[in-house]
Write an enzyme that holds these catalytic residues in place. Structure first.
Site, PDB file in Angstrom:
ATOM      1  CE  LYS A 175      -4.139   1.485   2.432  1.00 25.81           C
ATOM      2  NZ  LYS A 175      -4.335   2.403   3.563  1.00 25.81           N
ATOM      3  CE  LYS A 225      26.491  14.085  12.306  1.00 28.93           C
ATOM      4  NZ  LYS A 225      25.742  13.455  11.207  1.00 28.93           N
ATOM      5  CE  LYS A 264      24.831  12.055  17.344  1.00 25.48           C
ATOM      6  NZ  LYS A 264      24.070  12.001  16.077  1.00 25.48           N
ATOM      7  CG  ASP A 323      22.864  14.933  14.407  1.00 25.68           C
ATOM      8  OD1 ASP A 323      21.693  15.372  14.315  1.00 25.68           O
ATOM      9  OD2 ASP A 323      23.174  13.748  14.146  1.00 25.68           O
ATOM     10  CG  ASN A 376      20.583  12.896  16.881  1.00 28.83           C
ATOM     11  OD1 ASN A 376      21.592  13.462  17.293  1.00 28.83           O
ATOM     12  ND2 ASN A 376      20.631  11.846  16.095  1.00 28.83           N
ATOM     13  CD  GLU A 432      23.045  15.392  10.898  1.00 29.08           C
ATOM     14  OE1 GLU A 432      24.146  15.748  10.444  1.00 29.08           O
ATOM     15  OE2 GLU A 432      22.793  14.221  11.208  1.00 29.08           O
ATOM     16  CD  GLU A 475      20.198  11.051  10.811  1.00 25.36           C
ATOM     17  OE1 GLU A 475      21.140  11.846  10.762  1.00 25.36           O
ATOM     18  OE2 GLU A 475      20.122  10.127  11.629  1.00 25.36           O
ATOM     19  CG  HIS A 521      22.392   8.492   8.649  1.00 24.00           C
ATOM     20  ND1 HIS A 521      21.906   7.226   8.865  1.00 24.00           N
ATOM     21  CD2 HIS A 521      22.796   8.954   9.847  1.00 24.00           C
ATOM     22  CE1 HIS A 521      21.996   6.942  10.154  1.00 24.00           C
ATOM     23  NE2 HIS A 521      22.540   7.970  10.770  1.00 24.00           N
ATOM     24  CD  GLU A 545      27.140  10.304   9.737  1.00 22.07           C
ATOM     25  OE1 GLU A 545      26.189  10.005   9.000  1.00 22.07           O
ATOM     26  OE2 GLU A 545      26.978  10.739  10.898  1.00 22.07           O
ATOM     27  CE1 TYR A 605      27.568   7.884  12.217  1.00 26.95           C
ATOM     28  CE2 TYR A 605      27.423   5.714  11.201  1.00 26.95           C
ATOM     29  CZ  TYR A 605      26.910   6.972  11.403  1.00 26.95           C
ATOM     30  OH  TYR A 605      25.742   7.308  10.806  1.00 26.95           O
TER      31      TYR A 605
END
Ligand code: MG
Length: 390
Positions: free
Chosen positions: A100, A181, A183, A212, A214, A238, A264, A321, A340, A342
């Site tokens: 759907k 970057k 948080k 960021d 979030n 961000e 993201e 992301h 990016e 990490y």
């Protein structure tokens, strides 16, 4: 050729990290293997993927709907015209049968992960790294050898103060990264501004620091942070708002001249179109951060790029992301702004080939055929186990 089996397993992340909105203590990731009857070097060719970072494992949808649809389809309906390789566009269409409209995340992560594993097969059968296959198909054959790469980090952690934040950034700069970057939004505004100022003392300029939030702010906090952060002219700010609150995002953009990054947590071409039409974003500076394996995969992403082009956006504005090997190939193959990373977090799912080196903020694109998870030992052990169990 045909797909003989598709396997999924859920792996816990076991992370103590926290952003402004949630912690990762229960986070899991789906790892997928798509196994074919094509034999190379005496072994069946298998493609692998995982569902990137920050969305839970989605094996139930895969097992109940998407894997059976693919395995029930006529094998010749899922391959290219020559019949010698998979056609991910056709496999995407096969998975989308009887779905759907709307409600994207219920399926986009599961479908995108399987789709990206199919691209790993495509590139392995072609004997080319995935970024090269994508460049030939979607970027006029412009094959790059390296891409810009920034660090997504600066999480809130127990016992982590300004000194520890600066140490974290210094360690990343020592590894060859240039842009970081961190948080924001998990502390009161003055405390976060102190974190930004501490971080700015370590990076070489404000163009090398992003923040960021979030998607955790209400209107008052979003505008409060926009006013407090504006003088620093950071690389980008961000997710200042809920991912779908385009009206509030437009208000923030009107109050904040420096670049904004978001996207993201949008999972369809239509949602991204709404973002650029109604979110007040500026194509000359803002950043779009779609996570491709979580958003129906690579074929659908090419349609999103076509849509963005019609709205005046350049590929250089896209920083997907997900700091992983899949995204690295996608950034290089499509010629996007950057990817990016990490380093050292998210366990086996973090990062690139074990021997990957960062040089002046750039990562070299892999030359091994496919996505090259084979060069990520701990992750590949899980993938190899999955394909062996088929
Ligand atoms: Mg983010």
């Amino acid at each position: 050729m045909r797909i003989v089996a598709i396997k999924e397993t859920a792996i816990p992340l076991k992370s103590t990290l926290r952003n402004a909105v949630f912690d990762f203590s229960e986070m899991t990731t789906s790892v997928v293997a798509v196994i074919t009857d094509v034999v190379r070097d005496g072994k069946p060719v298998a493609g692998f993927a995982f569902n990137s970072t920050g969305r839970y494992a989605c094996g139930a949808q895969m097992r109940e709907r998407f894997i059976p649809r693919i395995l029930k389809a006529k094998p010749e309906s899922l391959v290219n015209a020559a019949g010698d390789n998979l056609d991910p566009e056709k496999i995407l269409a096969c998975m989308m049968q009887r779905e759907k409209p709307g409600g994207h995340t219920e399926r986009s992560v599961a479908i995108g992960t399987i789709e990206v594993a199919c691209w790993d097969v495509v590139a392995k059968i072609a004997g080319k790294p995935l970024h090269r296959v994508l460049a030939e198909r979607y970027n006029s054959g412009k094959v790059l050898d390296k891409v810009a790469c920034y660090v997504g980090g600066g999480w809130y952690e127990p016992g982590k103060g300004l000194t520890e934040l600066q140490d974290e950034i210094r360690a990343k700069l020592d590894q060859g990264y240039t842009t970081m970057k961190i948080k924001v939004g998990g502390a009161p505004i003055p405390e976060d501004i102190a974190r930004v100022e501490a971080a700015l003392k370590v990076v070489s300029s404000s163009a090398n620091l992003a923040v960021d939030a979030n998607a955790g702010f209400d209107r008052e906090r979003a505008l409060g942070y926009a006013r407090a952060l504006a003088p620093y002219e950071l690389r980008w700010f961000e997710e200042p708002t809920d991912p779908l609150d385009y009206a509030l995002l437009a208000e923030v953009a009107a109050a904040y001249d420096a670049p904004i990054g978001t996207g993201e947590n949008l999972f369809s071409t239509q949602d991204v179109q709404n973002l650029v039409r109604f979110g007040g974003l500026r194509a000359d500076r803002d950043i779009i951060q779609i996570d491709v394996p979580q958003s129906y995969g690579i074929a659908q992403f090419s349609r999103t790029l076509d849509m963005l082009k019609r709205h005046g956006w350049r590929r250089a504005s896209l920083f997907p992301h997900g700091g992983n090997q899949m995204t690295l190939h996608i950034v290089g193959g499509f010629g996007l702004g950057g990817c990016e990373a990490y380093p050292g977090v998210f366990g086996i799912f973090a990062g690139f080939a074990d021997d990957a080196r960062v040089d002046n903020g750039h990562l070299r694109l892999p030359e091994r055929p496919g996505i090259g998870f084979e060069a990520q030992n701990a992750l590949y052990a899980v993938m190899r186990g999955l394909s062996a169990a088929a």
